[in-house]
Structures are given as structure tokens and as C-alpha cells.
Design a protein around this motif. Structure first.
Motif, short mmCIF file in Angstrom:
data_model
loop_
_atom_site.label_atom_id
_atom_site.label_comp_id
_atom_site.label_asym_id
_atom_site.label_seq_id
_atom_site.Cartn_x
_atom_site.Cartn_y
_atom_site.Cartn_z
N ALA A 86 0.83 -1.21 0.00
CA ALA A 86 0.00 0.00 0.00
C ALA A 86 0.87 1.26 0.00
CB ALA A 86 -0.92 0.00 1.21
N ARG A 87 1.95 1.24 0.76
CA ARG A 87 2.85 2.39 0.77
C ARG A 87 3.45 2.61 -0.62
NH1 ARG A 87 5.60 5.42 4.41
NH2 ARG A 87 4.78 4.19 6.14
N ARG A 88 3.85 1.53 -1.27
CA ARG A 88 4.43 1.66 -2.61
C ARG A 88 3.44 2.32 -3.56
NH1 ARG A 88 6.21 -3.79 -1.80
NH2 ARG A 88 4.71 -4.53 -3.36
N ILE A 89 2.17 1.89 -3.49
CA ILE A 89 1.16 2.47 -4.37
C ILE A 89 0.92 3.94 -4.02
CG2 ILE A 89 -1.29 2.37 -4.99
CD1 ILE A 89 -1.14 -0.67 -4.54
N ALA A 90 0.79 4.23 -2.73
CA ALA A 90 0.51 5.60 -2.30
C ALA A 90 1.64 6.56 -2.69
CB ALA A 90 0.28 5.63 -0.79
N MET A 91 2.86 6.14 -2.51
CA MET A 91 3.98 7.02 -2.84
C MET A 91 4.07 7.26 -4.34
SD MET A 91 5.00 7.90 0.07
CE MET A 91 6.43 8.86 -0.44
N ARG A 92 3.59 6.30 -5.10
CA ARG A 92 3.61 6.46 -6.57
C ARG A 92 2.58 7.47 -7.04
NH1 ARG A 92 2.33 1.57 -10.88
NH2 ARG A 92 2.46 2.83 -12.79
N PHE A 93 1.38 7.42 -6.42
CA PHE A 93 0.29 8.25 -6.92
C PHE A 93 0.01 9.48 -6.04
CE2 PHE A 93 -0.59 4.05 -8.76
CZ PHE A 93 -0.71 4.39 -10.10
N ASP A 94 0.04 9.30 -4.72
CA ASP A 94 -0.31 10.40 -3.82
C ASP A 94 0.89 11.15 -3.27
OD1 ASP A 94 -2.97 9.68 -4.14
OD2 ASP A 94 -2.95 8.34 -2.39
N LYS A 95 2.08 10.51 -3.39
CA LYS A 95 3.34 11.11 -2.93
C LYS A 95 3.44 11.20 -1.41
CE LYS A 95 4.14 11.59 -7.28
NZ LYS A 95 4.88 10.51 -7.99
#
Length: 225
Positions: free
Chosen positions: A30-39
Motif C-alpha cells: 500500500a505504501r508503494r502504491i501511495a507514494m507512486r500516486f499520492d506522494k
């Protein structure tokens, strides 16, 4: 809400009225996805999403906060209460909660359409979180062992659980599992069933690459009583 590819939920949805987490697990997808899209992955409440389950009329499984831990110590009680209120107002759905901090379940009035889960990766985590789940609830309890990091079979109390999910680590640098760890869980479940007559369904995720597909589900809540 979004249709999900998470194996143990589909066909169903993920619903994220809150996002972000402070556990800092090194394997967190989830962190990987969030950092990719939400920063960022800061805990954030999204009240505009609270009514989304009401728009789905057909009964479905809904995994709550796939991009957060709703019961983390840092989460205000108000966030949890407002999410639970939506669950109560949507009795047609089955809402699936998963946390590393199940002690917060104890103070809640749990609706019958909420399944309560906790996750553990190793024996020490399993010991603590399983003890915290030793209370009576009117619904399904489940254990998610993902990512499986060591042989934990001897520590699983199958009397506590209605369902056990097992998965491997994924993503960059994922550590492989020892197949004997998985077989030990299967063997312990089978021994428990022979001794007690109570079979606890096992769900082995595809990422284990297990040769014999085993993806069992618990009975509907009205059949479990």
C-alpha cells in the motif's frame, strides 16, 4: 470504491474511507502504491467516501481500508465510529476488516456483517495478536499470515479462528518462503480437525505458488451460529 483483484475478497470491492499508515512495514504494498500516486502515506480521513457502500445494492464482500490500518493507535476514534456506522447501515454487505492492532476491536459494538481479521508475519506477532482476539464476537474472525516469514504453524490456535489466509511477500526484493512452512500449517489444521471435528478453512494465495490450489472460504455468518 473499486472492484478488487485481492484474491480472498473477489468478487468484491475495496473501500478506503481512510488511507495511510504508520506501521512502516518494509514489505508494504500500500505504501508503494501511495507514494507512486499520492506522494505521501500520511493517515488521512475521507468523509466524502463514507456513503460509497450504500450505492452498491447487490450484496458484496467489501475489504475496508486496504490502503490503511483503520485501527492503528494513531487513528482517532471518530474515524472508526463513522466507518462502523456505515457498516451498520449497509446490512446487505459483508465488510472485512484487517489490522495489526486488534485490541481496538474490543471496545466496539461489532455488527454481524463485519468480519474481524488480524495479520501476523512471524511467531512473536502471532502470539500477541492472537491473544488480543480471544473474545467473543457474533461474526467471522480470520487470521492473515502474510507475508509468511517463518514456521508459525505450532503457534496457531485454530479454536480462535474461523478462517486462515496465507500468502508470500511480493514486490521488489521479496523474500522466498520455505514450502515446509506452508505444509506445516496445512498439517496442523488437519490435526485440529481430526481432534475436534471443527474444520477451519484455509486460503493459500496464488503468490505461494502452491501446487495444490487450496482456496477455501468460511461459511456465511448465518450458518456459523
Amino acid at each position: 470504491m473499486n472492484r478488487t483483484k485481492i484474491e480472498w475478497v473477489k468478487p468484491g470491492y475495496t473501500w478506503n474511507p481512510a488511507t495511510g499508515c504508520k506501521h512502516n512495514c518494509p514489505y508494504c504494498y500500500a505504501r508503494r502504491i501511495a507514494m507512486r500516486f499520492d506522494k505521501h502515506f500520511d493517515p488521512t480521513f475521507h468523509p466524502e467516501r463514507l456513503d460509497e457502500p450504500k450505492k452498491v445494492k447487490k450484496p458484496n464482500k467489501i475489504f475496508v481500508c486496504s490502503m490503511a490500518d483503520l485501527f492503528g493507535d494513531w487513528v482517532p476514534a471518530e474515524w472508526i465510529e463513522r466507518v462502523i456506522e456505515t457498516v451498520k447501515n449497509c446490512p446487505q454487505h459483508t465488510f472485512m476488516f484487517l489490522t495489526k492492532n486488534p485490541v481496538r476491536y474490543i471496545d466496539l459494538a461489532i455488527p454481524e456483517n463485519a468480519w474481524l481479521g488480524t495479520s501476523a508475519e512471524n511467531a512473536s506477532n502471532l502470539h500477541v495478536r492472537q491473544d488480543q482476539m480471544c473474545f467473543s464476537v457474533p461474526t467471522c474472525t480470520f487470521l492473515s499470515i502474510e507475508p509468511l516469514q517463518e514456521d508459525v504453524a505450532a503457534y496457531i490456535d485454530f479454536d480462535v479462528w474461523d478462517w486462515v489466509i496465507v500468502g508470500a511477500e511480493t514486490g521488489p526484493g521479496a523474500k522466498p518462503i520455505d514450502p515446509e512452512w506452508v505444509q506445516s500449517i496445512i498439517d496442523e489444521r488437519d490435526i485440529h480437525q481430526q481432534l475436534t471435528g471443527r474444520g477451519v478453512p484455509l486460503f493459500l494465495k496464488d503468490n505461494l505458488k502452491w501446487p495444490d490450489k487450496m482456496q477455501e472460504y468460511p461459511e456465511a455468518k448465518d450458518e456459523m451460529s
